[in-house]
Design an enzyme around this catalytic site. Structure first.
Site, PDB file in Angstrom:
ATOM      1  N   HIS A 365       0.793  -1.228   0.000  1.00  0.00           N
ATOM      2  CA  HIS A 365       0.000   0.000   0.000  1.00  0.00           C
ATOM      3  C   HIS A 365       0.817   1.265   0.000  1.00  0.00           C
ATOM      4  O   HIS A 365       0.286   2.345   0.260  1.00  0.00           O
ATOM      5  CB  HIS A 365      -0.895   0.042   1.245  1.00  0.00           C
ATOM      6  CG  HIS A 365      -2.131  -0.781   1.122  1.00  0.00           C
ATOM      7  ND1 HIS A 365      -3.270  -0.312   0.524  1.00  0.00           N
ATOM      8  CD2 HIS A 365      -2.400  -2.046   1.500  1.00  0.00           C
ATOM      9  CE1 HIS A 365      -4.195  -1.262   0.551  1.00  0.00           C
ATOM     10  NE2 HIS A 365      -3.685  -2.316   1.142  1.00  0.00           N
ATOM     11  N   LYS A 556      -8.523  14.035   3.983  1.00  0.00           N
ATOM     12  CA  LYS A 556      -7.692  12.833   3.990  1.00  0.00           C
ATOM     13  C   LYS A 556      -6.795  12.936   5.213  1.00  0.00           C
ATOM     14  O   LYS A 556      -6.761  13.993   5.852  1.00  0.00           O
ATOM     15  CB  LYS A 556      -6.844  12.733   2.727  1.00  0.00           C
ATOM     16  CG  LYS A 556      -6.107  14.044   2.386  1.00  0.00           C
ATOM     17  CD  LYS A 556      -5.402  14.008   1.042  1.00  0.00           C
ATOM     18  CE  LYS A 556      -6.324  14.060  -0.143  1.00  0.00           C
ATOM     19  NZ  LYS A 556      -6.325  12.822  -0.917  1.00  0.00           N
ATOM     20  N   ARG A 557      -6.090  11.884   5.570  1.00  0.00           N
ATOM     21  CA  ARG A 557      -5.165  11.997   6.690  1.00  0.00           C
ATOM     22  C   ARG A 557      -4.164  13.122   6.447  1.00  0.00           C
ATOM     23  O   ARG A 557      -3.815  13.422   5.296  1.00  0.00           O
ATOM     24  CB  ARG A 557      -4.427  10.668   6.907  1.00  0.00           C
ATOM     25  CG  ARG A 557      -5.266   9.637   7.613  1.00  0.00           C
ATOM     26  CD  ARG A 557      -5.737  10.113   8.965  1.00  0.00           C
ATOM     27  NE  ARG A 557      -4.648  10.094   9.916  1.00  0.00           N
ATOM     28  CZ  ARG A 557      -4.515   9.201  10.886  1.00  0.00           C
ATOM     29  NH1 ARG A 557      -5.416   8.268  11.064  1.00  0.00           N
ATOM     30  NH2 ARG A 557      -3.474   9.253  11.707  1.00  0.00           N
ATOM     31  N   LYS A 562       0.943  14.170   1.333  1.00  0.00           N
ATOM     32  CA  LYS A 562      -0.333  14.531   0.716  1.00  0.00           C
ATOM     33  C   LYS A 562      -0.411  16.034   0.414  1.00  0.00           C
ATOM     34  O   LYS A 562      -1.233  16.481  -0.364  1.00  0.00           O
ATOM     35  CB  LYS A 562      -1.491  14.094   1.607  1.00  0.00           C
ATOM     36  CG  LYS A 562      -1.627  12.558   1.699  1.00  0.00           C
ATOM     37  CD  LYS A 562      -2.750  12.172   2.628  1.00  0.00           C
ATOM     38  CE  LYS A 562      -2.965  10.675   2.768  1.00  0.00           C
ATOM     39  NZ  LYS A 562      -3.691  10.063   1.627  1.00  0.00           N
ATOM     40  N   THR A 666      -8.257   6.718  -2.546  1.00  0.00           N
ATOM     41  CA  THR A 666      -9.621   6.287  -2.851  1.00  0.00           C
ATOM     42  C   THR A 666     -10.575   7.465  -2.681  1.00  0.00           C
ATOM     43  O   THR A 666     -11.656   7.472  -3.269  1.00  0.00           O
ATOM     44  CB  THR A 666     -10.080   5.131  -1.929  1.00  0.00           C
ATOM     45  OG1 THR A 666      -9.804   5.495  -0.575  1.00  0.00           O
ATOM     46  CG2 THR A 666      -9.369   3.848  -2.273  1.00  0.00           C
ATOM     47  N   LYS A 670     -14.100   8.663  -4.808  1.00  0.00           N
ATOM     48  CA  LYS A 670     -15.400   9.040  -4.233  1.00  0.00           C
ATOM     49  C   LYS A 670     -15.862  10.375  -4.809  1.00  0.00           C
ATOM     50  O   LYS A 670     -17.034  10.549  -5.143  1.00  0.00           O
ATOM     51  CB  LYS A 670     -15.297   9.165  -2.705  1.00  0.00           C
ATOM     52  CG  LYS A 670     -14.928   7.881  -1.981  1.00  0.00           C
ATOM     53  CD  LYS A 670     -14.579   8.172  -0.508  1.00  0.00           C
ATOM     54  CE  LYS A 670     -13.809   7.030   0.107  1.00  0.00           C
ATOM     55  NZ  LYS A 670     -13.170   7.405   1.391  1.00  0.00           N
TER      56      LYS A 670
HETATM   57  C1  LIG Z   1     -11.882   7.440   1.653  1.00  0.00           C
HETATM   58  C2  LIG Z   1     -11.424   7.866   2.999  1.00  0.00           C
HETATM   59  C3  LIG Z   1     -10.065   8.094   3.235  1.00  0.00           C
HETATM   60  C4  LIG Z   1      -9.016   7.958   2.158  1.00  0.00           C
HETATM   61  O1  LIG Z   1      -8.839   9.196   1.525  1.00  0.00           O
HETATM   62  P1  LIG Z   1      -7.573   9.478   0.580  1.00  0.00           P
HETATM   63  O2  LIG Z   1      -7.870  10.813   0.015  1.00  0.00           O
HETATM   64  O3  LIG Z   1      -7.568   8.408  -0.446  1.00  0.00           O
HETATM   65  O4  LIG Z   1      -6.381   9.459   1.457  1.00  0.00           O
HETATM   66  C5  LIG Z   1      -9.687   8.513   4.487  1.00  0.00           C
HETATM   67  N1  LIG Z   1     -10.583   8.692   5.479  1.00  0.00           N
HETATM   68  C6  LIG Z   1     -11.904   8.500   5.284  1.00  0.00           C
HETATM   69  C7  LIG Z   1     -12.849   8.750   6.402  1.00  0.00           C
HETATM   70  C8  LIG Z   1     -12.369   8.078   4.044  1.00  0.00           C
HETATM   71  O5  LIG Z   1     -13.681   7.853   3.871  1.00  0.00           O
END
Ligand SMILES: *Cc1c(COP(=O)(O)O)cnc(C)c1O
Length: 823
Positions: A365, A556-557, A562, A666, A670
């Site tokens: 990952h 995101k985190r 990032k 991911t 979304k």
């Molecule tokens: C989808 C999701 C992530 C992943 O987000 P990335 O932008 O791909 O890092 C992190 N936290 C939550 C709550 C999510 O639903």
């Protein structure tokens, strides 16, 4: 199980049937009456009611799997970021309308009860959410699958802010009851730790080794339903909770040392106490290795003892199971299965190795070297002495192969060793997974290519047949159907409802991008989703946002790779240009910039960035002119529930990692599926999103991966960008001189000096390119017809990013298992 296990029947699929079941639950299980019940009572009664509609399907699925003995997928993951269960269960059972009406007839509002559910946050971010999407898709596709993980008593911490700084509070998600879980203490499993190994000669005169553990822990399984979408299937997620062994109770009687006995109980139960809040930066803590071994050992034992028929010949295990390793966290399962086969079932080493190698597959990952887990040999030897012996033997035999095939290339042998020598002797878990698994996959095309070319290049040459790609996906049930009912209704009206389980059918929307009436209705849905967000932020956070502005979202985190700082530099630059008069307010496209991010509590830089975002936000939002066209909103505690309201409302999706650092992402998927346009680098799955939606419908900027690598190679010099770019100099100057910290220059000094110094993620290198792309965004947004045309095309062309497609790829390329549909 007998031939004709009688199955209970479901409650009646009607408003009256639902009311009856709900009242029975409220009265008999909650022990209360409608007149005196709390929202939590009502929520629990509702959850149990919905559960009952799934129960018969769950039992039937379990029995069918047991009878047919098909090949099953066991997904091993230390994290499942599930999100709330109620809505998902209502959608799977097609009960939303019935439940709404039934509750209304009792004077209750489904929306209020929904709010009472605390989401099980048993994951950090993308990796844990991926596991949750995958088990949803497997159930929906009727694939015999079981998810295995840990039932953390405390999930990911609850984030609050104090003076803009992150404060972590424990997530006591089990406090008010967990109506979705079923504890099965009768199926407890014993797991050993510590102790020593000893040699002995078996009855056939063969020298063998065995493990004498120093202490033991019980694993109690807790089962969760994983409902398929209206297909009559309900799979199982089995999460393990640690308990002290029963020997503990005896000890109390025998020695009367109550305090000591209780201490050791606490010690055992610590194992499943808390999720480590680190994303991409493992800290190598002893308890974490205990967690990993605990859940993997429980799961392997569970599968062999509970799910296989008695007397099953374990030489045929690969016909019945594939253990998918979600990152390196469960990789200790490889030596564990070897131990079970050799030490407990008397297998010859070579036979056991042949079986084991075919039973595991590994998903990598990351691309960050610091995220590749290693365990010090000293720790592994102390906690799992027999496993360390097994790892050494696996390594010896593997390296003998490497030596032979490379003609004695000792440098190569050292590079490929599962045991690292520096800075301390340690087990490289990714290497162990690659040697011990049948397949290794990356999570997006670019990522898989970089794994082959860089991170695991020696292994890719040695085992070319093992390496493959499966691009990540997200479940359209939760992230479109449930999160975006407005858009779902519009899509269904246009093309029917087949898209929910066959997301490629979104393609049929493409011609509608040219239909002005459809675009108008699409904009209407987006506007309604923004109103929903306004409402949420007002109620939940006391934040006011203006839904008529462009919603620019980065959630995101919080991690340097990032690059939340790049987004923030854009904000600071706009602020600077307005306050200096360079930019007239009238010429600015009004935006609301929304951040959502948790930082690992020990990640100092990430926490400073959070504080900086909040401080910049405070200044921007209170500036009389600027705040008219630019606002920053940073709701605390971003989680799946927040994502469900935030994502459908977004206009612009920020996916701006340095190329070559984000494995897939991911969140990006979304947003595209919900009709946001992406501003993004050529990184992770962004590459595939852009290819599918088309360059005209994506704002690309920044260095490419080869360019970034070349710069890193010759030495990144941030000052060169700084010196050449006045706008950048001014933005950094504002931060450095304390404009966002009440004049205090020291507060954010470390952030600024990092950007101008070591910054491995080259924020300044992409600054100008990012600003240029944001200007293109503004220009495009000024034309609502063209923008919504692009947005519709994003939806129509993103069907590929369904996790159902990911599952088809895993089934075909890795698992070689088949669906077992309901008869
Ligand atoms: C989808 C999701 C992530 C992943 O987000 P990335 O932008 O791909 O890092 C992190 N936290 C939550 C709550 C999510 O639903």
């Amino acid at each position: 199980m007998t031939e004709n296990t009688p199955l209970i029947s479901s409650p009646e699929h009607s408003v009256e049937g639902f009311v009856r079941e709900f009242m029975r639950e409220l009265n008999f299980s909650q022990g209360t009456v409608l007149e005196r019940s709390t929202v939590n009572d009502e929520y629990l009664a509702l959850a149990r009611t919905v559960r009952h509609y799934l129960m018969a399907q769950w039992m039937e699925t379990t029995v069918d799997h047991y009878r047919a003995q098909p090949k099953a997928v066991a997904y091993l993951s230390a994290e499942y970021l599930l999100g709330r269960q109620l809505d998902n269960a209502l959608i799977a059972t097609d009960l939303v309308e019935i439940a709404t009406e039934a509750l209304a007839s009792l004077g209750l509002d489904l929306a209020d009860l929904r709010e009472a559910e605390v989401e099980p946050g048993l994951g950090n971010g993308g990796l844990g959410r991926l596991a949750a999407c995958f088990i949803d898709s497997l159930a929906t596709m009727s694939v015999p699958a079981i998810g295995y993980g840990i039932r953390y008593e405390y999930g990911i911490f609850r984030q609050t802010f104090a003076d803009g700084r992150q404060v972590e509070e424990p997530d006591n998600w089990l406090e008010y009851g967990s109506p979705w879980e079923f504890a099965h203490p009768e199926h407890e499993v014993t797991v050993g730790f510590g102790g020593h190994t000893e040699k002995y000669t078996d009855d056939d005169g063969v020298e063998r080794s065995r493990w004498v553990p120093g202490w033991r822990v019980l694993g109690v399984p807790h089962n969760y339903m994983v409902p398929g979408y209206r297909n009559g299937r309900v799979n199982t997620l089995r999460l393990w909770s640690a308990r002290a062994t029963h020997a503990f109770d005896l000890k109390i009687f025998n020695y009367g040392d109550y305090a000591e006995a209780v201490r050791s109980q606490t010690f055992a139960e610590n194992i499943s106490k808390v999720l480590y809040p680190e994303d991409s930066t493992p800290q190598g803590k002893e308890l974490r290795l205990q967690q990993q071994y605990f859940f993997v050992a429980c799961s392997i034992r569970d599968f062999i003892d509970q799910l296989l028929p008695r007397g099953f010949d374990l030489h045929r295990l690969p016909e019945r199971i594939v253990f998918q390793l979600n990152d390196t966290h469960p990789v200790i399962g490889i030596p564990e299965l070897m131990r079970v086969l050799v030490d407990e079932h008397g297998f010859e080493w070579d036979d056991a190795w042949d079986v084991t190698r075919r039973c595991f597959a590994y998903t990598c990952h990351t691309l960050l070297p610091e995220a590749l887990e290693v365990w010090p040999v000293e720790l592994m030897g102390r906690l799992l002495p027999r496993h360390l012996e097994i790892i050494y033997r696996i390594n010896d035999e593997f390296l003998a192969d490497v030596r032979e095939r490379s003609g004695g290339d000792e440098l190569l042998v050292r590079r490929m060793s599962i045991i690292a020598e520096h800075p301390e002797r340690a087990v490289r878990m990714a290497y162990l997974a690659t040697v011990g698994g049948a397949r290794v996959n990356g999570v997006a095309e670019l990522h898989s290519q970089l794994l082959r070319d860089k991170v695991l290049a020696d292994f890719a040459s040695f085992f070319p047949e093992k390496f493959t790609n499966v691009t990540n996906g997200v479940t359209p049930r939760r992230f479109v159907k449930l999160a975006n009912p407005g858009l779902s209704g519009l899509i269904t009206e246009a093309i029917g409802d087949g898209w929910v389980t066959d997301l490629d059918r979104l393609r049929e929307l493409e011609p509608l991008a040219e239909d002005a009436e459809f675009r108008r209705r699409f904009r209407e849905v987006k506007a309604a989703n923004k109103d929903r967000l306004v409402d949420l932020l007002r109620r939940r956070d006391g934040i006011e946002i203006d839904p008529s502005t462009m919603l620019d979202v980065m959630v995101k985190r919080l991690h340097e790779y990032k690059r939340q700082l790049l987004k923030l530099l854009h904000v600071v630059t706009v602020y600077d240009r307005i306050t200096t008069g360079e930019l007239a307010v009238a010429g600015v496209t009004p935006r609301t910039v929304v951040f959502g991010a948790k930082a690992a509590p020990g990640y100092v830089m990430a926490k400073q960035i959070i504080a900086l975002i909040n401080h910049v936000g405070a200044v921007v939002n209170s500036h009389p002119e600027v705040s008219g066209v630019l606002r920053v909103a940073f709701p605390a505690n971003y989680n799946v529930t927040v994502a469900e309201t935030l994502v459908p409302a977004a206009d612009l999706s920020e996916q701006i990692s340095l190329a070559g650092k984000e494995a897939s992402g991911t969140g990006n998927m979304k947003f595209a599926l919900n009709g946001a346009l992406t501003i993004g680098t050529d990184d992770g799955a962004n590459v595939e999103i852009r290819k599918l939606v088309g360059d005209d419908n994506f704002f690309l900027f920044g260095l490419t991966e080869p360019e970034a690598s070349a710069i890193a190679e010759r030495g990144y010099r941030p000052t060169s960008y700084y010196e050449e770019n006045e706008s950048l100099r001014r933005a950094l100057h504002l931060i450095a001189t304390g404009v966002f910290s009440h004049g205090d220059r020291s507060t954010f000094e470390p952030v600024v000096s990092n950007l101008l110094g070591e910054d491995r993620f080259m924020v300044l290198a992409d600054y100008q390119s990012y600003l240029d792309a944001q200007e293109r965004v503004d220009a495009a947004y000024a034309d609502p017809e063209a923008w919504s045309r692009s947005a519709v095309l994003n939806v129509a062309r993103s069907g590929f990013f369904s996790s159902d497609r990911s599952m088809r790829d895993y089934l075909e390329r890795i698992w070689h298992a088949e669906p077992l549909p309901s008869s």
